[in-house]
Design a protein around this motif. Sequence first.
Motif, PDB file in Angstrom:
ATOM      1  N   VAL A  31      33.831   2.505 -19.390  1.00  0.00           N
ATOM      2  CA  VAL A  31      33.395   2.989 -20.701  1.00  0.00           C
ATOM      3  C   VAL A  31      34.606   3.458 -21.502  1.00  0.00           C
ATOM      4  O   VAL A  31      35.307   4.386 -21.097  1.00  0.00           O
ATOM      5  CB  VAL A  31      32.374   4.139 -20.559  1.00  0.00           C
ATOM      6  CG1 VAL A  31      31.967   4.638 -21.941  1.00  0.00           C
ATOM      7  CG2 VAL A  31      31.147   3.669 -19.782  1.00  0.00           C
ATOM      8  N   GLY A  32      34.864   2.824 -22.647  1.00  0.00           N
ATOM      9  CA  GLY A  32      35.966   3.222 -23.522  1.00  0.00           C
ATOM     10  C   GLY A  32      35.582   4.418 -24.383  1.00  0.00           C
ATOM     11  O   GLY A  32      34.504   4.431 -24.971  1.00  0.00           O
ATOM     12  N   VAL A  33      36.463   5.426 -24.452  1.00  0.00           N
ATOM     13  CA  VAL A  33      36.196   6.635 -25.242  1.00  0.00           C
ATOM     14  C   VAL A  33      37.400   6.940 -26.113  1.00  0.00           C
ATOM     15  O   VAL A  33      38.538   6.889 -25.673  1.00  0.00           O
ATOM     16  CB  VAL A  33      35.861   7.841 -24.337  1.00  0.00           C
ATOM     17  CG1 VAL A  33      34.535   7.631 -23.634  1.00  0.00           C
ATOM     18  CG2 VAL A  33      36.949   8.107 -23.312  1.00  0.00           C
ATOM     19  N   ALA A  34      37.123   7.242 -27.381  1.00  0.00           N
ATOM     20  CA  ALA A  34      38.156   7.660 -28.337  1.00  0.00           C
ATOM     21  C   ALA A  34      37.703   8.945 -28.991  1.00  0.00           C
ATOM     22  O   ALA A  34      36.508   9.159 -29.209  1.00  0.00           O
ATOM     23  CB  ALA A  34      38.390   6.580 -29.394  1.00  0.00           C
ATOM     24  N   ASP A  35      38.638   9.806 -29.316  1.00  0.00           N
ATOM     25  CA  ASP A  35      38.310  11.121 -29.872  1.00  0.00           C
ATOM     26  C   ASP A  35      37.644  10.970 -31.234  1.00  0.00           C
ATOM     27  O   ASP A  35      38.241  10.462 -32.174  1.00  0.00           O
ATOM     28  CB  ASP A  35      39.582  11.964 -29.989  1.00  0.00           C
ATOM     29  CG  ASP A  35      39.266  13.417 -30.297  1.00  0.00           C
ATOM     30  OD1 ASP A  35      38.447  13.998 -29.574  1.00  0.00           O
ATOM     31  OD2 ASP A  35      39.835  13.953 -31.257  1.00  0.00           O
ATOM     32  N   ASN A  36      36.385  11.403 -31.352  1.00  0.00           N
ATOM     33  CA  ASN A  36      35.613  11.349 -32.598  1.00  0.00           C
ATOM     34  C   ASN A  36      34.487  12.382 -32.508  1.00  0.00           C
ATOM     35  O   ASN A  36      33.315  12.047 -32.467  1.00  0.00           O
ATOM     36  CB  ASN A  36      35.034   9.945 -32.798  1.00  0.00           C
ATOM     37  CG  ASN A  36      34.281   9.835 -34.112  1.00  0.00           C
ATOM     38  OD1 ASN A  36      34.404  10.682 -34.993  1.00  0.00           O
ATOM     39  ND2 ASN A  36      33.466   8.803 -34.246  1.00  0.00           N
ATOM     40  N   PRO A  37      34.855  13.681 -32.401  1.00  0.00           N
ATOM     41  CA  PRO A  37      33.827  14.712 -32.218  1.00  0.00           C
ATOM     42  C   PRO A  37      32.919  14.796 -33.436  1.00  0.00           C
ATOM     43  O   PRO A  37      33.354  14.505 -34.538  1.00  0.00           O
ATOM     44  CB  PRO A  37      34.662  15.995 -32.052  1.00  0.00           C
ATOM     45  CG  PRO A  37      35.967  15.709 -32.724  1.00  0.00           C
ATOM     46  CD  PRO A  37      36.214  14.242 -32.521  1.00  0.00           C
ATOM     47  N   PRO A  38      31.616  15.160 -33.226  1.00  0.00           N
ATOM     48  CA  PRO A  38      31.009  15.555 -31.959  1.00  0.00           C
ATOM     49  C   PRO A  38      30.410  14.375 -31.196  1.00  0.00           C
ATOM     50  O   PRO A  38      29.767  14.579 -30.194  1.00  0.00           O
ATOM     51  CB  PRO A  38      29.904  16.499 -32.406  1.00  0.00           C
ATOM     52  CG  PRO A  38      29.455  15.907 -33.700  1.00  0.00           C
ATOM     53  CD  PRO A  38      30.687  15.378 -34.362  1.00  0.00           C
ATOM     54  N   ILE A  39      30.577  13.128 -31.710  1.00  0.00           N
ATOM     55  CA  ILE A  39      30.036  11.975 -30.995  1.00  0.00           C
ATOM     56  C   ILE A  39      30.776  11.803 -29.669  1.00  0.00           C
ATOM     57  O   ILE A  39      30.161  11.634 -28.614  1.00  0.00           O
ATOM     58  CB  ILE A  39      30.154  10.713 -31.875  1.00  0.00           C
ATOM     59  CG1 ILE A  39      29.304  10.891 -33.138  1.00  0.00           C
ATOM     60  CG2 ILE A  39      29.705   9.480 -31.115  1.00  0.00           C
ATOM     61  CD1 ILE A  39      29.470   9.797 -34.154  1.00  0.00           C
ATOM     62  N   VAL A  40      32.115  11.868 -29.712  1.00  0.00           N
ATOM     63  CA  VAL A  40      32.938  11.854 -28.497  1.00  0.00           C
ATOM     64  C   VAL A  40      34.106  12.803 -28.704  1.00  0.00           C
ATOM     65  O   VAL A  40      34.770  12.752 -29.744  1.00  0.00           O
ATOM     66  CB  VAL A  40      33.488  10.436 -28.183  1.00  0.00           C
ATOM     67  CG1 VAL A  40      34.351  10.492 -26.929  1.00  0.00           C
ATOM     68  CG2 VAL A  40      32.365   9.440 -28.001  1.00  0.00           C
ATOM     69  N   THR A  41      34.356  13.661 -27.726  1.00  0.00           N
ATOM     70  CA  THR A  41      35.558  14.484 -27.715  1.00  0.00           C
ATOM     71  C   THR A  41      36.376  14.052 -26.502  1.00  0.00           C
ATOM     72  O   THR A  41      35.950  14.239 -25.357  1.00  0.00           O
ATOM     73  CB  THR A  41      35.225  15.986 -27.626  1.00  0.00           C
ATOM     74  OG1 THR A  41      34.442  16.348 -28.758  1.00  0.00           O
ATOM     75  CG2 THR A  41      36.497  16.808 -27.609  1.00  0.00           C
ATOM     76  N   ALA A  42      37.518  13.428 -26.765  1.00  0.00           N
ATOM     77  CA  ALA A  42      38.360  12.893 -25.687  1.00  0.00           C
ATOM     78  C   ALA A  42      39.708  13.596 -25.729  1.00  0.00           C
ATOM     79  O   ALA A  42      40.650  13.136 -26.364  1.00  0.00           O
ATOM     80  CB  ALA A  42      38.518  11.384 -25.827  1.00  0.00           C
ATOM     81  N   THR A  43      39.799  14.742 -25.053  1.00  0.00           N
ATOM     82  CA  THR A  43      41.029  15.522 -24.990  1.00  0.00           C
ATOM     83  C   THR A  43      41.797  15.146 -23.733  1.00  0.00           C
ATOM     84  O   THR A  43      41.203  15.101 -22.646  1.00  0.00           O
ATOM     85  CB  THR A  43      40.712  17.029 -24.976  1.00  0.00           C
ATOM     86  OG1 THR A  43      39.892  17.331 -26.117  1.00  0.00           O
ATOM     87  CG2 THR A  43      41.991  17.846 -25.017  1.00  0.00           C
ATOM     88  N   PRO A  44      43.100  14.849 -23.839  1.00  0.00           N
ATOM     89  CA  PRO A  44      43.880  14.486 -22.646  1.00  0.00           C
ATOM     90  C   PRO A  44      43.755  15.551 -21.561  1.00  0.00           C
ATOM     91  O   PRO A  44      43.850  16.749 -21.815  1.00  0.00           O
ATOM     92  CB  PRO A  44      45.316  14.386 -23.182  1.00  0.00           C
ATOM     93  CG  PRO A  44      45.146  14.086 -24.627  1.00  0.00           C
ATOM     94  CD  PRO A  44      43.925  14.819 -25.054  1.00  0.00           C
TER      95      PRO A  44
END
Length: 749
Positions: A31-44
Amino acid sequence: MVFRILLQACLFWLLSGSPAMAVQGGIPVRVGVADNPPIVTATPGVPPQGIAIDVIRAVANREGWRITYVPDSFDNLLSRLDKGEIDLLVGIAYSEERAKRFQFSQQSLIGNWGMVFRHAQSHIESLPDLKGKRVALMRGSTHSQTLIDLARQFDAGFTPVYVDTYADVLRAIIERRADAGAVNRVFAALHVHPNDMVATGIVFNPIFVHYAAPKHADPALLHALDRDLAALKVDPGSAYYASLRRWLEAAPETRYPSWLSWAVAAVAGLFVLALAIVGLLRYQVKRQTGELQRRADLLQTEIQQRETAQQHLNQLAYFDGLTQLPNREGFRTALERMLSALQGSEARLALLFIDLDRLKNINDGLGHGAGDLLLQQVAQRLQSVLRAHDHLSRFGGDEFVAIVSDIDVQTDAELVATRLLNSLAMPIDIGATQIYSSASIGIALYPDDASSVETLLKHADTAMYQAKEQGGNRFLFYHAQQTARVVERLTLDTRLRQALERDEFLLHYQPIVELESGRIVGLEALLRWNDPDQRLVLPGAFISAAEDTGLIVQLGEWVLEAGCAQLHAWQKQGRAAELTLAVNVSTRQFEGGRLVKSVAQALARTGLAAECLELEITENVMLIMNDEVRSSLDKLRSMGVRLSLDDFGTGYSSLSYLKQLPFHALKIDQSFVRRIPDQAGDTQIVTTILALAKGLGLEVIAEGIETSQQYDFLRENGCEFGQGYLMSRPQAADQLVALLERQRASGSV
């Protein structure tokens, strides 16, 4: 330091792999995730979170998937999805261009749209203001390319400043690397703060966020995801709604803008610098009076230049560049000052929200230059009938607002509104063209209707829309019931969108009969809504709302494809070998040449021959007639699709257009058929239409035939086809089969 990095990496591996550990031997899904809160939050270093992640985890638990998250920038993830390096990408907006590259889930995750925010010092309120500005855009975002294309259409080209995330967009605005930036409204609701930047009036590109898979991948993953997501949406207590409440109701933390410390340091530096300058000037005074005088002159010149610049900035900030009237900010300042002065008194004022009628038609027909000239002359006319202490502003586009003080009784506001409407009654000369203009005005009173700026403006705006719905060129006072109607309309819009997602619409079919033989030669597809709360809902209850919101385009495309599929199925069964299908078309479906694409796609998907399809277009198409619409009609005719002019005689009829445009048939509206042959006036109208059609070589279809006398009159006067309750009411597909079978058995089909 190295140990802490290794520890964070290990924690991330363990946490992101937790679904896999929960289901040993399950189906592996990348599953690919990119930071786009609040839909996706992808913090290293931290497992991904957000609405899309909560849903995919819930689906994984149901399906036994073993999830592996692949974090990357959104642009890189699109490339990976193309190559098949990931199985799913979460939080991707649907567009037709992307649908050619990827498979999309049928179920949407959440609705969204683009918004433009500006720095407090930037003068950007509407789309034309973006021209020449620097605008921060997220790479790969569908909103980014849409805003670029939209700006080009309005000759408002800007310089894009591309960044990787929406958070970077906001930082670029705060740090003045960009004058404005585009983000989606869900992100803006949680992360934009008034002390950072200001929302402009630019809202665009309503979209729905989905999951996507590679174009040639096995669709089983998306089918399972659609099935489970649909089940989650039906249950109000599901993880889907819990996630929405968790992420969309979260209050953002209070924070200070990053530039604050730099601003404080700059002020301190300027203070120290000022002290040094004062000391230097004192020293220079002692040494050389002439030098001091020279420097004083230079300083005076600089002060004057700064005052001129400040006046220019104030003009830009508080006044409209086109009409020179106060703008939205100038209006707000004036109204707040007036309301403050009225506190504790019994004085009243009226707020008049003025919206020009049909400005879009003028822009489309004569160009935006003509529209600008019209707005300037309208501003002058409106200002000329107001008193000196009244206040007129232009909000942008075709919207003006007047603040009328010293209102003793309601009739005082009525007199002002009447003068404003009368000022627009005479034609306006735009070059060699005379244009007739009118306006819709909504009136809210202080303190009767509201005591705050925002509520007073909202109520006046609501009353204006009610005036526009009643035909325009009138004024209405605000009443509480109007707000209830607006809320009801918004609720209906939401229910219609959900109905489209839940497949609650269906088609009924009404036969079209050859009057001479009584043989069924065609079917008209009629939309129905199978609302679980109200059972079967007829289109009169919801089509108007769908037209206003633009949802009519999606509904029209659904009707087109569903009707074509049904007729083709009957043809393969031998039940409808020579029948045609008539489908109603909204004028909004012509925008951007979309109708031609929709028809071609429906015919290709269903296998129906083009000559079996007839599009019924109302006379209102004449009001939007331009080269694009004419080209669309010609392309449809060249494809073999039949075109009929619906409800003829009830709208804007133009014989010159009727002669030039590629129509096959006219449909006589049932309002004329209802009173023949007894009413002489309607009888004359019908016979005239029949003669006109014969002279132009057009077929005629009469609607609403309910009596044998109407049937006989129409047949005897040369009307070829008709439909109505006398022959058959609209019926569901399964009920219509029996009628088709009887006709086939008789050998008529």
